[in-house]
Design an enzyme around this catalytic site. Structure first.
Site, short mmCIF file in Angstrom:
data_model
loop_
_atom_site.label_atom_id
_atom_site.label_comp_id
_atom_site.label_asym_id
_atom_site.label_seq_id
_atom_site.Cartn_x
_atom_site.Cartn_y
_atom_site.Cartn_z
CG ASP A 95 11.23 8.20 9.22
OD1 ASP A 95 11.41 9.09 10.32
OD2 ASP A 95 10.13 7.82 9.56
NE ARG A 113 -4.76 1.84 1.77
CZ ARG A 113 -4.96 1.85 2.45
NH1 ARG A 113 -6.07 1.00 3.32
NH2 ARG A 113 -6.27 2.57 2.16
CB ILE A 114 3.54 2.15 2.57
CG1 ILE A 114 2.41 2.75 3.81
CG2 ILE A 114 4.65 3.63 1.92
CD1 ILE A 114 3.56 2.13 4.83
CD GLU A 126 13.58 3.89 15.45
OE1 GLU A 126 12.50 3.64 15.77
OE2 GLU A 126 13.61 3.61 14.03
CG HIS A 170 10.77 5.27 13.98
ND1 HIS A 170 10.72 4.21 13.79
CD2 HIS A 170 9.19 5.44 12.22
CE1 HIS A 170 9.80 3.81 13.77
NE2 HIS A 170 8.62 4.15 12.47
CG LEU A 171 9.98 12.43 12.46
CD1 LEU A 171 10.52 13.95 12.03
CD2 LEU A 171 9.28 12.79 13.50
N GLY A 172 7.56 8.75 10.32
CA GLY A 172 6.47 7.90 9.30
C GLY A 172 4.75 8.45 9.90
CB ALA A 173 2.77 7.09 12.54
CG ASP A 217 6.62 -6.69 -3.75
OD1 ASP A 217 6.01 -7.85 -3.48
OD2 ASP A 217 5.26 -5.85 -2.92
#
Length: 529
Positions: free
Chosen positions: A256, A151-152, A261, A279-282, A171
């Site tokens: 990211d 999806r991403i 971490e 880690h700013l993905g969300a 993929d």
């Protein structure tokens, strides 16, 4: 009538509370205040958290009437899922809340690398005016490789389509037709590495994908390659990446996510040709609000006894008692099917035979899909998004039922048709008062083996001495065989061996066995029980 108590342990948006509605007593507590949290849990029916509150075994034990733990986000590192499951507590999260945010961040990293945006910003703020130092490159007509077209990855491809870039992708579980629909030409991993000017990664972290981009891959890359990972830490070998960046073997990287971490003392942070974010993905307002609303809806469903689409450990809902044991079995069989299929799938069929076929067994189709995609995609797989994942990949899904079963009261099967027309299938049943899950057939071979966390499947020419060979190889590697089944369809033809083992088997051991016994197929099957 007393209202169920919903405990909100971290700051959530007003929209989240509104989505819960008026049917609950809302109690707020600071989840980082441990004594206060444990006290509040004593009367809680549900708890909503983000990432700061630790819902561990102690917290779950302090909540005797807890029915659901809801994490307003994707990750579940702060929730002890095993302890929750053992206590009969449902765990839900918001698996699709951050997909747009994650895709946009990856594209942001691509532009930051292409145009030196962070360095130019820092330089100008330091009083410098060094325009020539920050001469960048365009994305136009460049080759951009997308590793992972879930999806991403698909969202990234759709957003890059307008920039006039040449999109290629790797993929192994996506058909060429599906890739073409999103404007991506499928390629091998090596071809993506060799041809790309930019690469962005969107795959789950599994034993197979950990370190999949390492020294060997960087040696094949163009010197102008810029690589981005906003997926999971560890997919890129960080030591190999450091050497490739330091020696200018590649031009740049954007990360990211990291193995550890925060990445304290990482030498990567010393380099000037890497862009890093924590880690700013969300981390967008929209993703946070979507996550809160999503889990609020799940809490309502859970406390009403309905099917919860985003449950990660158990399925709730108004499902007949005779059907429920098959849900977990089908998830596990879906994972087994994914492991043995080994390629792009065009169709998946779930078949239910026996007494339970008179009931609504549609949840078994969802469970099979959920299991199949569990290790195939980056995002969390749930009952609601598994069919969407199949649709996005052009996979036809069917459910068939038959009230007659010859050997068992109930048998469920999941079958995949691969892009080349071949098939793979798994059948199973649940036996006895202890609800023991059994695999009763694989690819048409009749077997009788209890479901296990670690299994190895081998197909080879039927001849004497094979068991002794692989038994010796596993023994020398310190791998204990717990159970074994051998099946064949005719004397002197092909034989199928499936063994359960106490620990994962390293790829080098599997390859040694494959070569020694001249196996036509040898697959490690590692599932989450």
């Amino acid at each position: 009538m007393t209202k169920p108590v919903v405990l909100i342990a971290e700051e959530l948006s007003p929209a989240t509370v509104e989505a819960l509605g008026p049917d609950f007593e809302i109690v707020n507590v600071d989840g980082t205040d441990r004594p206060a949290l444990l006290k509040a849990l004593a009367s809680a029916d549900a708890i909503l958290v983000r990432s700061a509150t630790q819902v561990d075994a102690e917290a779950i034990a302090a909540a005797p009437q807890l029915k659901v733990i809801a994490r307003a986000g994707v990750g579940l590192d702060n929730v002890d899922i095993k302890a929750a499951t053992n206590a009969g507590v449902m765990v839900v999260n918001a698996p699709t809340s951050n997909v747009i945010s994650a895709a946009e961040l990856a594209i942001g990293h691509l532009f930051a690398l292409a145009r030196f945006i962070p360095d130019a910003n820092a330089s100008l703020k330091a009083g410098e005016w060094k325009r020539s130092k920050f001469t960048g490159v365009e994305l136009y007509e460049k080759t951009i490789g997308i590793i992972g077209l879930g999806r991403i990855g698909t969202l990234v491809a759709q957003r890059l389509a307008g920039f006039g870039a040449n999109l290629i992708g790797y993929d192994p579980y996506v058909t060429p037709a599906r890739a073409e629909q999103i404007g991506v030409k499928l390629a091998t991993l090596d071809e993506v590495i060799e041809q790309s000017d930019f690469i962005t990664i969107h795959i789950p972290k599994t034993p197979e994908t950990t370190g999949m981009i390492s020294t060997e891959q960087f040696a094949k890359a163009k010197p102008n390659l810029r690589i981005v990972n906003c997926s999971r830490g560890g997919i890129i070998d960080e030591a190999a990446l450091y050497e490739a960046l330091k020696s200018k073997r590649i031009a740049g990287a954007g990360l990211d996510v990291f193995v550890n971490e925060p990445p304290k003392d990482s030498p990567l942070l010393e380099l000037d040709n890497i862009v890093v974010t924590p880690h700013l993905g969300a981390s967008t307002d929209e993703a946070q609000e979507k996550a809160g609303i999503s889990v609020a809806k799940s809490v309502r469903l859970a406390l009403a006894g309905d099917l919860v689409p985003d449950a990660v450990n158990v399925a709730g809902g108004n499902i007949d008692a005779s059907v429920k044991p098959g849900i977990s079995l089908m998830e596990h069989m879906g994972q087994v099917l994914f492991a043995i299929a080994g390629g792009a799938v065009s169709a998946i069929e779930v078949e239910v035979r026996g007494e339970i076929a008179v009931h609504d067994v549609s949840v078994l189709k969802l469970a099979g899909l959920k299991g199949f995609f569990q290790n195939a995609v980056t995002e969390q797989v749930s009952y609601v998004n598994a069919p969407l994942m199949a649709e996005q990949r052009g996979i036809e899904v069917r459910l068939t039922t038959d009230g007659h079963s010859d050997e068992y009261r109930n048998v469920t099967s999941i079958r995949a048709t691969l892009a080349d027309g071949t098939t793979a299938s798994v059948s199973g049943t649940v036996i006895g008062p202890k609800l023991i899950q059994k695999i009763v057939a694989i690819n048409g071979y009749d077997i009788d083996l209890s479901m296990a966390e670690h299994m190895v499947l081998m197909v080879y020419k039927d001849r004497p001495g094979i068991v002794a060979i692989y038994g010796k190889a596993f023994a020398e590697a310190g791998i204990n065989i717990a159970a074994m089944q051998i099946a064949r369809q005719q004397k002197g033809g092909k034989a199928l061996s499936i063994i359960t083992v106490d620990s994962p088997v390293e790829a080098s051991v599997l390859e040694q066995v494959r070569v020694t016994i001249e196996a036509e197929k040898l697959t490690a099957i590692d599932i989450t029980l």
